[in-house]
Design an enzyme around this catalytic site. Structure first.
Site, PDB file in Angstrom:
ATOM      1  N   GLY A  69      46.122  28.387  63.213  1.00 40.38           N
ATOM      2  CA  GLY A  69      47.395  28.720  62.588  1.00 40.38           C
ATOM      3  C   GLY A  69      48.079  29.823  63.378  1.00 40.38           C
ATOM      4  N   GLY A 118      43.026  25.893  61.444  1.00 41.50           N
ATOM      5  CA  GLY A 118      44.040  24.987  60.907  1.00 41.50           C
ATOM      6  C   GLY A 118      43.937  23.565  61.439  1.00 41.50           C
ATOM      7  N   GLU A 141      37.030  32.235  62.329  1.00 34.22           N
ATOM      8  CA  GLU A 141      37.831  33.277  61.659  1.00 34.22           C
ATOM      9  C   GLU A 141      37.153  34.627  61.533  1.00 34.22           C
ATOM     10  OE1 GLU A 141      37.626  30.165  60.636  1.00 34.22           O
ATOM     11  OE2 GLU A 141      39.704  29.443  60.575  1.00 34.22           O
ATOM     12  N   ASP A 149      39.083  28.961  55.921  1.00 35.59           N
ATOM     13  CA  ASP A 149      40.011  28.533  54.870  1.00 35.59           C
ATOM     14  C   ASP A 149      40.369  27.063  55.073  1.00 35.59           C
ATOM     15  OD1 ASP A 149      41.575  28.972  57.134  1.00 35.59           O
ATOM     16  OD2 ASP A 149      43.266  29.776  56.006  1.00 35.59           O
TER      17      ASP A 149
HETATM   18  C1  QUE Z   1      39.759  33.104  65.627  1.00 34.22           C
HETATM   19  C2  QUE Z   1      40.773  32.462  64.984  1.00 34.22           C
HETATM   20  C3  QUE Z   1      41.875  31.949  65.689  1.00 34.22           C
HETATM   21  C4  QUE Z   1      41.895  32.107  67.078  1.00 34.22           C
HETATM   22  C5  QUE Z   1      40.848  32.755  67.722  1.00 34.22           C
HETATM   23  C6  QUE Z   1      39.798  33.248  66.990  1.00 34.22           C
HETATM   24  C7  QUE Z   1      42.984  31.292  65.034  1.00 34.22           C
HETATM   25  C8  QUE Z   1      44.063  30.852  65.867  1.00 34.22           C
HETATM   26  C9  QUE Z   1      44.009  31.033  67.265  1.00 34.22           C
HETATM   27  C10 QUE Z   1      45.057  30.688  68.193  1.00 34.22           C
HETATM   28  C11 QUE Z   1      44.721  30.294  69.481  1.00 34.22           C
HETATM   29  C12 QUE Z   1      45.709  29.997  70.402  1.00 34.22           C
HETATM   30  C13 QUE Z   1      47.025  30.079  70.053  1.00 34.22           C
HETATM   31  C14 QUE Z   1      47.362  30.474  68.769  1.00 34.22           C
HETATM   32  C15 QUE Z   1      46.393  30.775  67.857  1.00 34.22           C
HETATM   33  O1  QUE Z   1      42.935  31.643  67.817  1.00 34.22           O
HETATM   34  O2  QUE Z   1      42.996  31.111  63.803  1.00 34.22           O
HETATM   35  O3  QUE Z   1      48.667  30.579  68.449  1.00 34.22           O
HETATM   36  O4  QUE Z   1      48.018  29.810  70.969  1.00 34.22           O
HETATM   37  O5  QUE Z   1      45.116  30.256  65.292  1.00 34.22           O
HETATM   38  O6  QUE Z   1      38.767  33.893  67.611  1.00 34.22           O
HETATM   39  O7  QUE Z   1      40.755  32.308  63.643  1.00 34.22           O
END
Ligand code: QUE
Length: 333
Positions: A69, A118, A141, A149
């Site tokens: 997300g 997500g 997470e 979640d």
């Molecule tokens: C833990 C997470 C997330 C994460 C890395 C974690 C997460 C998430 C992203 C993410 C990765 C690349 C993106 C972005 C989000 O990384 O929930 O917008 O370009 O969305 O260690 O929970």
């Protein structure tokens, strides 16, 4: 509206299928609020269209299905104290997760790259989760002080043994075949066979998945299962850590080192969440998760974790100390 940039969720009708393409490849197709709103509009339309016999969900760009997300944005809302904005995001996302669970027709995710958080939420509640040799699945997470979640508080406690607790606490990344072994994915197909599978699905050939999928023999997850169950089948973090220390293996030392980097608050919340989720249906789990988002995103660890992992990328978060059980219980509202 002016000239539209290319849509970040592209809905099409192709043959027997409704196709949904998550199209934000520079962010690894991570779900932002416009994407969630696009899903929320598309799902009832696909459900009610009799020409749509199944849905195919894919990620654009060749690297990711969906990385999670838009947690950078959630962090900004948290730092601004915008609880209503945070609630709007998660209520929308969890509503999509519930709608997928109740879709009523095959919801077929082609997971050919990174699928975390997500991304798990928009696939795992559907009927067909097809992974390739390029898939990488995780619920990471605890590294950013969030919690598993998108309905995974319902899914994870129902995986065999202590696999769900292991995945949730450590954020272990599973390759495609391992995801089938663990029960998150339903079918393994080699990447090179995906175009043939897609063509067959568009032609309405429902048997194509079973015909093109390869059996997944017991592998790394099966080999590690006794140790996973011995070490992660405990109700508290100190008990998990004691079991890992008693194990005396390189694997256990690695798991202990991984846990030592995660948010102590997030791990305590996650253990309580999975314990409660084991006794709730999906709707109950999603409602519990939504209540929990407020206290967890307003806790200083969340902004700090997103800062360390995704903003400054120093991977050196400074966590708050371990909470006492009453503090954790209060976060559940
Ligand atoms: C833990 C997470 C997330 C994460 C890395 C974690 C997460 C998430 C992203 C993410 C990765 C690349 C993106 C972005 C989000 O990384 O929930 O917008 O370009 O969305 O260690 O929970």
């Amino acid at each position: 509206m002016g000239e539209a940039a290319e849509a970040t969720v592209i809905l099409a009708r192709e043959g027997a299928a409704g196709t949904l393409l998550m199209n934000r490849p520079r962010a690894l197709n991570a779900l932002d609020l416009p994407m969630i709103e696009a899903f929320a509009a598309a799902i009832p339309a696909l459900r009610d269209d009799p020409a749509v016999r199944l849905v195919i969900l894919e990620g654009a760009g060749g690297k990711a299905f969906c990385a999670g997300g838009d947690v950078r944005r959630i962090r900004e809302l948290a730092l601004a104290g915008d609880a209503a904005g945070i609630e709007a995001f998660f209520a929308g996302e969890y509503g999509v997760n519930a709608a997928i669970a109740g879709f009523g027709k095959p919801w077929t995710s082609l997971i050919d790259g990174v699928c975390m958080g997500g991304g798990i939420g928009v696939s795992v509640h559907g009927s067909h989760r097809i992974v390739t040799d390029h898939a990488l699945l995780a619920m990471p997470e605890t590294a950013i002080a969030l919690f598993p979640d998108v309905g995974t508080s319902h899914v994870l406690p129902r995986l065999p043994g202590a696999i769900g607790t292991w995945l949730a606490l450590t954020g272990a990344r599973l390759r495609g075949a391992e995801a089938v072994e663990a029960g998150l994915a339903t079918h393994f197909v080699k990447r090179e066979r995906l175009p043939a599978l897609r063509t067959a699905l568009l032609a309405g050939d429902a048997g194509a998945v079973d015909r093109l999928a390869e059996a997944v023999p017991p592998g790394p997850i099966a080999a590690q299962r006794p140790a996973i169950d011995r070490c992660f089948g405990h109700a508290t973090l100190p008990a998990v850590q004691a079991a890992l220390a008693a194990e005396g293996t390189e694997w256990a030392a690695t798991q202990a080192a991984i846990l030592a980097r995660m948010s102590p608050t997030s791990m305590a919340v996650t253990l309580e969440l999975l314990k409660r989720g084991a006794g709730l249906d999906l709707a109950g789990c999603l409602a519990m998760e939504l209540r929990l988002t407020r206290a967890v995103t307003m806790h200083p660890d969340f902004a700090e974790g997103v800062r360390a992992v995704l903003v400054d990328k120093d991977n050196n978060p400074r966590w708050q100390p371990t909470p006492d059980p009453a503090t954790v219980a209060a976060m559940f509202g």
